[in-house]
Design an enzyme around this catalytic site. Sequence first.
Site, PDB file in Angstrom:
ATOM      1  N   LYS A   1       3.317 -15.226   2.714  1.00 18.56           N
ATOM      2  CA  LYS A   1       3.298 -15.990   1.464  1.00 18.56           C
ATOM      3  C   LYS A   1       4.770 -16.264   1.119  1.00 18.56           C
ATOM      4  O   LYS A   1       5.273 -15.908   0.042  1.00 18.56           O
ATOM      5  CB  LYS A   1       2.584 -15.148   0.383  1.00 18.56           C
ATOM      6  CG  LYS A   1       2.309 -15.861  -0.913  1.00 18.56           C
ATOM      7  CD  LYS A   1       1.197 -16.893  -0.819  1.00 18.56           C
ATOM      8  CE  LYS A   1       1.028 -17.602  -2.155  1.00 18.56           C
ATOM      9  NZ  LYS A   1       0.226 -18.822  -2.067  1.00 18.56           N
TER      10      LYS A   1
ATOM     11  N   ASP B   1     -11.429  -8.648   7.183  1.00 22.61           N
ATOM     12  CA  ASP B   1     -12.820  -8.547   6.722  1.00 22.61           C
ATOM     13  C   ASP B   1     -13.463  -9.932   6.667  1.00 22.61           C
ATOM     14  O   ASP B   1     -14.634 -10.106   6.989  1.00 22.61           O
ATOM     15  CB  ASP B   1     -12.889  -7.896   5.324  1.00 22.61           C
ATOM     16  CG  ASP B   1     -13.079  -6.383   5.434  1.00 22.61           C
ATOM     17  OD1 ASP B   1     -12.710  -5.828   6.491  1.00 22.61           O
ATOM     18  OD2 ASP B   1     -13.582  -5.776   4.476  1.00 22.61           O
TER      19      ASP B   1
ATOM     20  N   TYR C   1       0.815  -1.213   0.000  1.00 22.44           N
ATOM     21  CA  TYR C   1       0.000   0.000   0.000  1.00 22.44           C
ATOM     22  C   TYR C   1       0.852   1.268   0.000  1.00 22.44           C
ATOM     23  O   TYR C   1       0.381   2.336  -0.370  1.00 22.44           O
ATOM     24  CB  TYR C   1      -0.936   0.038   1.212  1.00 22.44           C
ATOM     25  CG  TYR C   1      -2.021  -1.023   1.199  1.00 22.44           C
ATOM     26  CD1 TYR C   1      -2.244  -1.813   0.072  1.00 22.44           C
ATOM     27  CD2 TYR C   1      -2.823  -1.230   2.300  1.00 22.44           C
ATOM     28  CE1 TYR C   1      -3.233  -2.788   0.067  1.00 22.44           C
ATOM     29  CE2 TYR C   1      -3.822  -2.208   2.299  1.00 22.44           C
ATOM     30  CZ  TYR C   1      -4.010  -2.984   1.174  1.00 22.44           C
ATOM     31  OH  TYR C   1      -4.986  -3.940   1.170  1.00 22.44           O
TER      32      TYR C   1
ATOM     33  N   ASP D   1      -5.611  -6.741   5.799  1.00 22.19           N
ATOM     34  CA  ASP D   1      -6.796  -6.022   5.320  1.00 22.19           C
ATOM     35  C   ASP D   1      -7.862  -7.030   4.874  1.00 22.19           C
ATOM     36  O   ASP D   1      -9.031  -6.959   5.266  1.00 22.19           O
ATOM     37  CB  ASP D   1      -6.352  -5.143   4.131  1.00 22.19           C
ATOM     38  CG  ASP D   1      -7.406  -4.144   3.730  1.00 22.19           C
ATOM     39  OD1 ASP D   1      -8.440  -4.078   4.401  1.00 22.19           O
ATOM     40  OD2 ASP D   1      -7.186  -3.420   2.735  1.00 22.19           O
TER      41      ASP D   1
ATOM     42  N   ASP E   1      -3.078 -18.173   1.780  1.00 23.83           N
ATOM     43  CA  ASP E   1      -4.197 -18.879   1.138  1.00 23.83           C
ATOM     44  C   ASP E   1      -4.763 -19.950   2.071  1.00 23.83           C
ATOM     45  O   ASP E   1      -5.978 -20.104   2.218  1.00 23.83           O
ATOM     46  CB  ASP E   1      -3.801 -19.467  -0.224  1.00 23.83           C
ATOM     47  CG  ASP E   1      -2.392 -20.020  -0.241  1.00 23.83           C
ATOM     48  OD1 ASP E   1      -1.657 -19.868   0.764  1.00 23.83           O
ATOM     49  OD2 ASP E   1      -2.001 -20.627  -1.253  1.00 23.83           O
TER      50      ASP E   1
END
Length: 357
Positions: A190, A250, A135, A246, A222
């Site tokens: 990852k 959610d 980001y 992020d 994942d």
Amino acid sequence: MKVAVLPGDGIGPEIVTEAVKILNALEERFEIEQAPIGGAGYEVGGHPLPDATLALASHADAILFGAVGDWKYDRLERELRPEQAILGLRKHLRLFANLRPVICYSELTGASSLKSEIVSGLDILIVRELSGDIYFGQPRGLRDAPDGPFYGSREGFDTMRYAEPEVRRIAHVAFQSAQKRAKRLTSIDKANVLETSQLWRDVITSVACEYPDVELSHLYVDNAAMQLVKAPKTFDVIVTGNMFGDILSDEAAMLTGSIGMLPSASLDANNKGLYEPSHGSAPDIAGKGIANPLATILSVAMMLRYSLGRAEQANRVEDAVKSILAQGYRTMDIATPNCKKVGTQEMGDAVIAALAS
Ligand code: NAD
């Protein structure tokens, strides 16, 4: 103690009004000052994070933030869009640790999309790094591809990066949080594909030596996404980077029944913090008086605990929320048959009544 209140856009002003009512209902008086931010900041000052708002936030002991954003600003250039305000605040105030408790209250297991035996008693803390990653990494931009099979075509590019000290400081926050809970920490990355993640994993593993009482495990993002819906109760504390955090937070939010139930804290190195619900400005329900204010009210509890040093008051607010859920009060997003269906304001009033009893 001074609290900067930044309601923002959409349902922001509605839910923040209820949260401020709770703050004012406590015996102790806090100095509260309000300022516009996001689309509201743009309307008054031509910028989503007006200088006066930033100054207020910088000098306050804690910040209560509603939400920013509205589809009507989507056509503005990126720097002027409401969402830039929250990124700007995080950057200016050096807020690097985002704490998101994911708790499924027993009364709300029916509101979750998962079977109640999977979510009942769920209590996870997600620690998300907030100031680095893709980001914020440079370079980024739009250009004509300088090489590769699509040479000359328009392409977008971003840079994922993390420096060792950045990972180390969030690791300490996560390990120390785990020490206060069930002492299990899962780091999510990852590392099988990304260099950034390999560094992340190495640093987290090295910091683990300082916390021998905490059991550390690693998961690829994942797999973590799968485990969060398959067996969420196996997690205690999760630590992860900005982008994975992020998305996963959610996902985790929905385990609790509604994103309207999830508070969050974003802290700097001295525990000064910005407190906000995990959801956005929900323009689809703004102005209707039906938004769930509990995530914002629970954010006030986090603020009392982490930045204002009032743990007892924080417990009181959290107990009041549990009590009104037990009494059957529900906003539309968590409504069940036979509940006491209420709007935003009535929910705030119910919490105040529970605080007083
Ligand atoms: P959102 O979280 O605003 O809404 C998603 C869904 O959840 C909607 O159906 C909404 O009605 C519902 N919802 C959200 N909060 C609720 C509440 N308290 N009570 C009941 N229902 C609730 O996400 P979105 O629709 O993707 O984004 C809307 C705007 O919010 C966009 O402009 C986005 O950029 C912005 N946004 C801001 C923040 C922030 O301010 N920190 C975070 C996320 C999104």
